[in-house]
Design a protein around this motif. Structure first.
Motif, PDB file in Angstrom:
ATOM      1  N   ARG A 286      -4.313 -16.510   7.123  1.00 54.88           N
ATOM      2  CA  ARG A 286      -3.516 -15.639   7.966  1.00 54.88           C
ATOM      3  C   ARG A 286      -4.144 -15.509   9.345  1.00 54.88           C
ATOM      4  O   ARG A 286      -5.364 -15.618   9.498  1.00 54.88           O
ATOM      5  CB  ARG A 286      -3.388 -14.251   7.330  1.00 54.88           C
TER       6      ARG A 286
ATOM      7  N   VAL B  16       4.670 -13.783   5.509  1.00 59.69           N
ATOM      8  CA  VAL B  16       4.888 -14.311   4.159  1.00 59.69           C
ATOM      9  C   VAL B  16       6.315 -14.834   4.174  1.00 59.69           C
ATOM     10  O   VAL B  16       7.261 -14.078   4.403  1.00 59.69           O
ATOM     11  CB  VAL B  16       4.714 -13.228   3.089  1.00 59.69           C
TER      12      VAL B  16
ATOM     13  N   PRO C 200       3.597 -19.792   6.921  1.00 60.59           N
ATOM     14  CA  PRO C 200       2.889 -18.661   6.319  1.00 60.59           C
ATOM     15  C   PRO C 200       1.585 -18.388   7.071  1.00 60.59           C
ATOM     16  O   PRO C 200       0.857 -19.311   7.419  1.00 60.59           O
ATOM     17  CB  PRO C 200       2.624 -19.121   4.888  1.00 60.59           C
TER      18      PRO C 200
ATOM     19  N   ASN D 206       6.037 -18.987   0.832  1.00 55.51           N
ATOM     20  CA  ASN D 206       4.897 -19.426   1.644  1.00 55.51           C
ATOM     21  C   ASN D 206       4.924 -20.923   1.926  1.00 55.51           C
ATOM     22  O   ASN D 206       3.926 -21.635   1.798  1.00 55.51           O
ATOM     23  CB  ASN D 206       3.561 -19.007   1.018  1.00 55.51           C
TER      24      ASN D 206
ATOM     25  N   GLN E  68       3.113 -11.649  -3.457  1.00 61.55           N
ATOM     26  CA  GLN E  68       2.235 -12.395  -2.557  1.00 61.55           C
ATOM     27  C   GLN E  68       1.907 -11.627  -1.275  1.00 61.55           C
ATOM     28  O   GLN E  68       1.122 -12.105  -0.459  1.00 61.55           O
ATOM     29  CB  GLN E  68       2.880 -13.735  -2.194  1.00 61.55           C
ATOM     30  N   CYS E  69       2.500 -10.460  -1.100  1.00 61.81           N
ATOM     31  CA  CYS E  69       2.324  -9.705   0.149  1.00 61.81           C
ATOM     32  C   CYS E  69       1.057  -8.856   0.132  1.00 61.81           C
ATOM     33  O   CYS E  69       0.695  -8.278  -0.905  1.00 61.81           O
ATOM     34  CB  CYS E  69       3.538  -8.808   0.380  1.00 61.81           C
TER      35      CYS E  69
ATOM     36  N   ASP F 170       1.196  -7.666   6.371  1.00 61.06           N
ATOM     37  CA  ASP F 170       2.138  -8.786   6.372  1.00 61.06           C
ATOM     38  C   ASP F 170       3.516  -8.358   6.869  1.00 61.06           C
ATOM     39  O   ASP F 170       3.864  -7.173   6.876  1.00 61.06           O
ATOM     40  CB  ASP F 170       2.290  -9.363   4.961  1.00 61.06           C
TER      41      ASP F 170
END
Length: 238
Positions: A11, A56, A160, A148, A74-75, A79
Motif C-alpha cells: 500500500r 482495495v 490495489p 485486489n 481484505q480491508c 483503505d
C-alpha cells in the motif's frame, strides 16, 4: 477473467496519502500534470467529504455484489474500497449494511462505478461515497469476480494499494510509487496558488499575472468602444 482474491498487496505510504488528501483532488490533479482523474461521472453521493486512502479494488459482475462481501475481509484501516463491474451497471450494489461493516474495519469511503442505495442512511452515518448512480434496484450474490486486481474507471487504471483521493470535485488515483513525489508537487502547486490568491486579493488581474494580455491580439481578440461596436452591429443588421 481470473476469479482471484489477492491478499496483502503493498500500500502507498499512509503519511503521503494523508498529506495528499489535505491538498484536495483539484490541486493534486494539476500538480500531477492533469492525470489520474476518474472522470465527472463518479460523483459524491453527498457533499462535504474529503478523504484519502489506499485502494482495495473489486471487479464484480453487473447486478452482483458477491465480491464486495469477499473484499470486506481484505480491508484495513485507512483503505478506500474501489468497485467496478465487467460491463456498465447502475444497480444499487452497496448500502448501509456494507457501510456498517466497512466502518468497523476503518475504511474511509467507497468509490464505485455503479449504483448505491440507502443514501440517507449513508449520510447520517458519515460514510462518504462516490458513485456513478443512485438506485433502489438490488443485486444478487451469485457470480465470482476478483479482489485486489487492477481495475479501470473513467479510463484510469486503479491498482490495489494506490492512493485514492476524493472530495466534492471528484476522485483521483495516484499510483502507489508516485505518492511521495505527488506530495512534493502538490505542495509546490499549493504555494503557487496561495501567492496567486494573495495577488488577486490585492486586485491584480489574471490577464497580467499569467501573461495573457499580450497574447490576446495574436488570437484575434480586439478591444472596441461600445459606440463603435454598436455602429458595427447596426451596419451588420441592415
Amino acid at each position: 477473467m481470473r476469479t482471484v482474491v489477492v491478499t496483502n498487496p503493498p500500500r502507498a505510504d499512509a503519511a503521503a496519502v494523508d498529506a495528499l488528501a489535505g491538498f484536495g483532488v483539484a490541486t493534486v490533479h494539476e500538480a500531477m500534470g492533469r492525470t489520474g482523474y476518474l472522470g465527472p461521472s463518479i460523483r459524491p453521493v453527498h457533499l462535504g467529504s474529503r478523504i484519502g486512502g489506499t485502494a482495495v479494488t473489486v471487479l464484480s459482475w453487473p447486478g452482483d455484489n458477491l465480491m464486495i462481501h469477499v473484499a470486506v475481509e481484505q480491508c484495513r484501516p485507512g483503505d478506500v474500497l474501489v468497485v467496478t463491474t465487467t460491463s456498465p451497471s447502475t444497480d444499487g450494489m452497496f448500502g448501509e449494511l456494507f457501510a456498517t461493516a466497512l466502518m468497523h474495519r476503518g475504511v474511509r469511503g467507497l468509490v464505485i462505478d455503479a449504483g448505491v442505495r440507502d443514501v440517507a442512511e449513508l449520510h447520517a452515518m458519515g460514510f462518504p461515497v462516490w458513485s456513478a448512480a443512485v438506485s433502489a434496484q438490488g443485486t444478487v450474490k451469485a457470480t465470482p469476480g476478483a479482489v485486489n486486481v487492477p481495475v479501470t474507471i473513467g479510463g484510469q487504471v486503479v491498482r490495489p494499494g494506490d492512493a485514492v483521493l476524493a472530495d466534492d470535485d471528484g476522485v483521483l488515483c495516484v499510483p502507489r510509487r508516485e505518492a511521495a513525489d505527488a506530495v512534493a508537487a502538490a505542495r509546490a502547486r499549493e504555494e503557487k496558488e496561495q501567492a496567486t490568491r494573495e495577488a488577486f486579493r490585492r486586485g491584480e488581474l489574471g490577464l497580467d499575472r499569467y501573461g495573457l494580455r499580450d497574447r490576446l491580439p495574436g488570437m484575434g481578440i480586439e478591444y472596441v468602444e461600445y459606440a463603435q461596436y454598436a455602429e458595427y452591429a447596426e451596419t451588420e443588421e441592415r
